[in-house]
Design a protein around this motif. Structure first.
Motif, PDB file in Angstrom:
ATOM      1  N   ASN A   1       0.849  -0.808   0.108  1.00  0.00           N
ATOM      2  CA  ASN A   1       0.148  -0.029   0.077  1.00  0.00           C
ATOM      3  C   ASN A   1       0.885   0.643  -0.079  1.00  0.00           C
ATOM      4  OD1 ASN A   1      -1.348   2.172   0.457  1.00  0.00           O
ATOM      5  ND2 ASN A   1      -3.244   1.651   2.152  1.00  0.00           N
TER       6      ASN A   1
ATOM      7  N   HIS B   1       1.045   7.974  -6.255  1.00  0.00           N
ATOM      8  CA  HIS B   1       0.461   9.264  -6.778  1.00  0.00           C
ATOM      9  C   HIS B   1       1.608   9.205  -7.616  1.00  0.00           C
ATOM     10  CE1 HIS B   1      -3.449   7.399  -5.923  1.00  0.00           C
ATOM     11  NE2 HIS B   1      -3.141   8.275  -4.111  1.00  0.00           N
TER      12      HIS B   1
ATOM     13  N   HIS C   1      -5.250  -0.664  -1.371  1.00  0.00           N
ATOM     14  CA  HIS C   1      -5.563   0.430  -1.286  1.00  0.00           C
ATOM     15  C   HIS C   1      -6.711   0.361  -0.116  1.00  0.00           C
ATOM     16  CE1 HIS C   1      -3.423   2.362  -3.462  1.00  0.00           C
ATOM     17  NE2 HIS C   1      -3.400   1.608  -4.769  1.00  0.00           N
ATOM     18  N   LEU C   2      -6.894   0.949   0.855  1.00  0.00           N
ATOM     19  CA  LEU C   2      -8.235   0.122   1.727  1.00  0.00           C
ATOM     20  C   LEU C   2      -9.105   1.580   1.583  1.00  0.00           C
ATOM     21  CD1 LEU C   2      -6.005   1.801   5.023  1.00  0.00           C
ATOM     22  CD2 LEU C   2      -7.042  -0.287   4.905  1.00  0.00           C
ATOM     23  N   SER C   3      -9.609   2.306   0.853  1.00  0.00           N
ATOM     24  CA  SER C   3     -10.340   2.836   0.127  1.00  0.00           C
ATOM     25  C   SER C   3     -10.033   2.771  -1.173  1.00  0.00           C
ATOM     26  CB  SER C   3     -10.138   4.564  -0.002  1.00  0.00           C
ATOM     27  OG  SER C   3      -8.706   4.666  -0.499  1.00  0.00           O
TER      28      SER C   3
END
Ligand code: DQA
Length: 147
Positions: free
Chosen positions: A75, A81, A101-103
């Motif tokens: 992660n 980005h 990714h959590l989201s």
């Protein structure tokens, strides 16, 4: 004894549980670690679980995973980005890489829609909160034939 799955987390994830819990959930990083260990253990594997707020330290650990790990779950947090250097490190790996990714960054701000890490990842798991990590570890185990 097989090599461990490296599970690496990037900046600000040390604050998991306190940081924007409406987006990232209330589980702490220690909770996530326990979930990853359980998932790996059930498949006869172990994990090396680390978090850093520093790009260079993450790159050092990616390089370590290159020789010491059977797979990498990453992660990258905000560095996903921005970091070409992290992508360059990932490109040196011959082991499977699962971006996690959590989201669900694709459903958020425009700048989160692109990650450099995806260019090197075997696959991506996102949007399931702490369960994203478990799914990513299970996927990594499957990729190394330990599902
Ligand atoms: C994140 C998503 C990133 O966009 C963000 O910068 C993070 C966390 C996630 O797990 O959902 O720090 O990687």
């Amino acid at each position: 004894m097989s090599k461990p799955i490296y599970v690496l987390s990037g900046p600000n994830l040390n604050l998991l549980g306190q940081r924007e819990p409406e987006i990232y959930g209330r589980d702490t990083l220690d909770d996530v670690r326990a979930r990853c260990e359980r998932t790996a253990d059930a498949r006869g594997l172990s994990v090396v679980f680390r978090q850093s707020n520093h790009e260079g330290e993450l790159i050092d650990w990616v390089q370590e995973a290159r020789t010491e790990g059977c797979a990498l779950v990453l992660n990258p947090a905000g560095y996903g980005h921005t970091s070409v250097a992290l992508l360059d490190a990932l490109k040196t790996l011959a082991i499977p890489i699962v971006e996690c990714h959590l989201s669900n960054p694709a459903a958020r701000e425009d700048f989160r829609r692109h990650t450099y890490v995806s260019l090197a990842a075997t696959g991506v798991v996102s949007g399931f909160g702490a369960a994203s990590y478990e799914l990513a570890v299970a996927a990594a185990a499957g990729l190394v034939g330990a599902a």
